[in-house]
Design a protein around this motif. Structure first.
Motif, PDB file in Angstrom:
ATOM      1  N   ARG A  47     -17.294 -30.132  30.442  1.00  0.00           N
ATOM      2  CA  ARG A  47     -17.358 -30.023  31.911  1.00  0.00           C
ATOM      3  C   ARG A  47     -17.856 -31.322  32.533  1.00  0.00           C
ATOM      4  O   ARG A  47     -17.346 -31.752  33.575  1.00  0.00           O
ATOM      5  CB  ARG A  47     -18.259 -28.866  32.322  1.00  0.00           C
ATOM      6  N   GLU A  48     -18.857 -31.943  31.912  1.00  0.00           N
ATOM      7  CA  GLU A  48     -19.400 -33.196  32.453  1.00  0.00           C
ATOM      8  C   GLU A  48     -18.374 -34.320  32.405  1.00  0.00           C
ATOM      9  O   GLU A  48     -18.295 -35.135  33.329  1.00  0.00           O
ATOM     10  CB  GLU A  48     -20.682 -33.592  31.715  1.00  0.00           C
ATOM     11  N   GLN A  49     -17.593 -34.383  31.331  1.00  0.00           N
ATOM     12  CA  GLN A  49     -16.554 -35.413  31.237  1.00  0.00           C
ATOM     13  C   GLN A  49     -15.492 -35.203  32.315  1.00  0.00           C
ATOM     14  O   GLN A  49     -15.043 -36.156  32.953  1.00  0.00           O
ATOM     15  CB  GLN A  49     -15.933 -35.423  29.844  1.00  0.00           C
ATOM     16  N   LEU A  50     -15.096 -33.942  32.515  1.00  0.00           N
ATOM     17  CA  LEU A  50     -14.128 -33.620  33.563  1.00  0.00           C
ATOM     18  C   LEU A  50     -14.694 -33.977  34.933  1.00  0.00           C
ATOM     19  O   LEU A  50     -14.016 -34.603  35.758  1.00  0.00           O
ATOM     20  CB  LEU A  50     -13.752 -32.135  33.503  1.00  0.00           C
ATOM     21  N   HIS A  51     -15.939 -33.597  35.166  1.00  0.00           N
ATOM     22  CA  HIS A  51     -16.573 -33.896  36.453  1.00  0.00           C
ATOM     23  C   HIS A  51     -16.649 -35.406  36.693  1.00  0.00           C
ATOM     24  O   HIS A  51     -16.445 -35.878  37.814  1.00  0.00           O
ATOM     25  CB  HIS A  51     -17.971 -33.275  36.522  1.00  0.00           C
ATOM     26  N   ARG A  87     -10.468 -46.326  39.839  1.00  0.00           N
ATOM     27  CA  ARG A  87      -9.278 -45.826  39.159  1.00  0.00           C
ATOM     28  C   ARG A  87      -9.258 -46.269  37.694  1.00  0.00           C
ATOM     29  O   ARG A  87      -8.893 -45.495  36.811  1.00  0.00           O
ATOM     30  CB  ARG A  87      -8.021 -46.287  39.894  1.00  0.00           C
ATOM     31  N   VAL A  88      -9.654 -47.508  37.433  1.00  0.00           N
ATOM     32  CA  VAL A  88      -9.719 -48.006  36.054  1.00  0.00           C
ATOM     33  C   VAL A  88     -10.723 -47.184  35.253  1.00  0.00           C
ATOM     34  O   VAL A  88     -10.444 -46.762  34.120  1.00  0.00           O
ATOM     35  CB  VAL A  88     -10.093 -49.507  36.033  1.00  0.00           C
ATOM     36  N   GLN A  89     -11.892 -46.948  35.839  1.00  0.00           N
ATOM     37  CA  GLN A  89     -12.902 -46.160  35.136  1.00  0.00           C
ATOM     38  C   GLN A  89     -12.410 -44.735  34.877  1.00  0.00           C
ATOM     39  O   GLN A  89     -12.640 -44.177  33.800  1.00  0.00           O
ATOM     40  CB  GLN A  89     -14.190 -46.112  35.948  1.00  0.00           C
ATOM     41  N   ALA A  90     -11.730 -44.146  35.868  1.00  0.00           N
ATOM     42  CA  ALA A  90     -11.195 -42.793  35.692  1.00  0.00           C
ATOM     43  C   ALA A  90     -10.161 -42.779  34.573  1.00  0.00           C
ATOM     44  O   ALA A  90     -10.158 -41.872  33.728  1.00  0.00           O
ATOM     45  CB  ALA A  90     -10.582 -42.284  36.994  1.00  0.00           C
ATOM     46  N   ARG A  91      -9.292 -43.777  34.542  1.00  0.00           N
ATOM     47  CA  ARG A  91      -8.260 -43.861  33.498  1.00  0.00           C
ATOM     48  C   ARG A  91      -8.900 -43.965  32.112  1.00  0.00           C
ATOM     49  O   ARG A  91      -8.455 -43.324  31.173  1.00  0.00           O
ATOM     50  CB  ARG A  91      -7.341 -45.051  33.760  1.00  0.00           C
ATOM     51  N   ARG A  92      -9.964 -44.734  32.010  1.00  0.00           N
ATOM     52  CA  ARG A  92     -10.620 -44.917  30.704  1.00  0.00           C
ATOM     53  C   ARG A  92     -11.288 -43.629  30.219  1.00  0.00           C
ATOM     54  O   ARG A  92     -11.367 -43.399  29.021  1.00  0.00           O
ATOM     55  CB  ARG A  92     -11.653 -46.034  30.791  1.00  0.00           C
ATOM     56  N   ARG A  93     -11.761 -42.803  31.139  1.00  0.00           N
ATOM     57  CA  ARG A  93     -12.468 -41.577  30.749  1.00  0.00           C
ATOM     58  C   ARG A  93     -11.546 -40.362  30.667  1.00  0.00           C
ATOM     59  O   ARG A  93     -11.923 -39.338  30.122  1.00  0.00           O
ATOM     60  CB  ARG A  93     -13.589 -41.292  31.746  1.00  0.00           C
ATOM     61  N   PHE A  94     -10.353 -40.481  31.200  1.00  0.00           N
ATOM     62  CA  PHE A  94      -9.410 -39.364  31.269  1.00  0.00           C
ATOM     63  C   PHE A  94      -8.898 -38.998  29.881  1.00  0.00           C
ATOM     64  O   PHE A  94      -8.577 -39.860  29.066  1.00  0.00           O
ATOM     65  CB  PHE A  94      -8.231 -39.746  32.168  1.00  0.00           C
ATOM     66  N   ALA A  95      -8.826 -37.698  29.627  1.00  0.00           N
ATOM     67  CA  ALA A  95      -8.198 -37.171  28.413  1.00  0.00           C
ATOM     68  C   ALA A  95      -7.075 -36.240  28.855  1.00  0.00           C
ATOM     69  O   ALA A  95      -7.209 -35.530  29.866  1.00  0.00           O
ATOM     70  CB  ALA A  95      -9.214 -36.408  27.569  1.00  0.00           C
ATOM     71  N   ALA A  96      -5.983 -36.237  28.138  1.00  0.00           N
ATOM     72  CA  ALA A  96      -4.802 -35.457  28.532  1.00  0.00           C
ATOM     73  C   ALA A  96      -5.131 -33.985  28.776  1.00  0.00           C
ATOM     74  O   ALA A  96      -4.541 -33.356  29.657  1.00  0.00           O
ATOM     75  CB  ALA A  96      -3.716 -35.590  27.473  1.00  0.00           C
TER      76      ALA A  96
END
Length: 140
Positions: A47-51, A87-96
């Motif tokens: 949940r924290e990663q998603l948030h 956006r770069v930070q979000a892309r780096r933390r995003f998982a499919a």
């Protein structure tokens, strides 16, 4: 062990991880893992990663909307640069696996609500009431 969870989560986590390592190695142990709190913590990590990704997307959208709403502002280029960074930070933390849980329409609506009504004594230029970008475009 649940009392320790409430009183000192760092010590609790160290003891639980050691206990789990011993169990995984097949060692006999005298105590049981604190399964209810372990399960809660594992769920919490996801949940924290998603948030975190949602928060970065929100910040990116707010900054993009500010730049769009007040394009003549002396801060507009900084807002665009900040938006790119978020956006770069979000892309780096995003998982499919997050894709199905991210409501970009809702995040965009929240970003619209976060915009100031005026800046530097000026009303904003009109901005789109619906998100003009898909999640993939924001992360791209």
């Amino acid at each position: 062990m649940s009392d320790l969870y409430d009183d000192d989560i760092l010590l609790w986590s160290e003891r639980q991880s050691e206990l789990l390592r011993r169990l995984a190695a097949g060692e006999p142990v005298n105590e049981r893992p604190d399964w209810p709190n372990i399960i809660e913590e594992v769920e919490s990590v996801g949940r924290e990663q998603l948030h975190a990704v949602e928060s970065l997307l929100f910040q990116a959208l707010v900054h993009m909307l500010k730049a769009e709403g007040w394009p003549q502002s002396r801060d507009a280029e900084n807002w665009r640069a900040d938006a790119r960074g978020f956006r770069v930070q979000a892309r780096r933390r995003f998982a499919a696996s997050m894709r199905q849980n991210i409501n970009i329409t809702g995040i965009y609506a929240d970003a619209l609500q976060a915009l100031p009504t005026m800046m530097d004594g000026q009303l904003p230029q009109p901005v789109s009431p619906t998100c003009p970008m898909t999640l993939d475009e924001l992360l791209g």
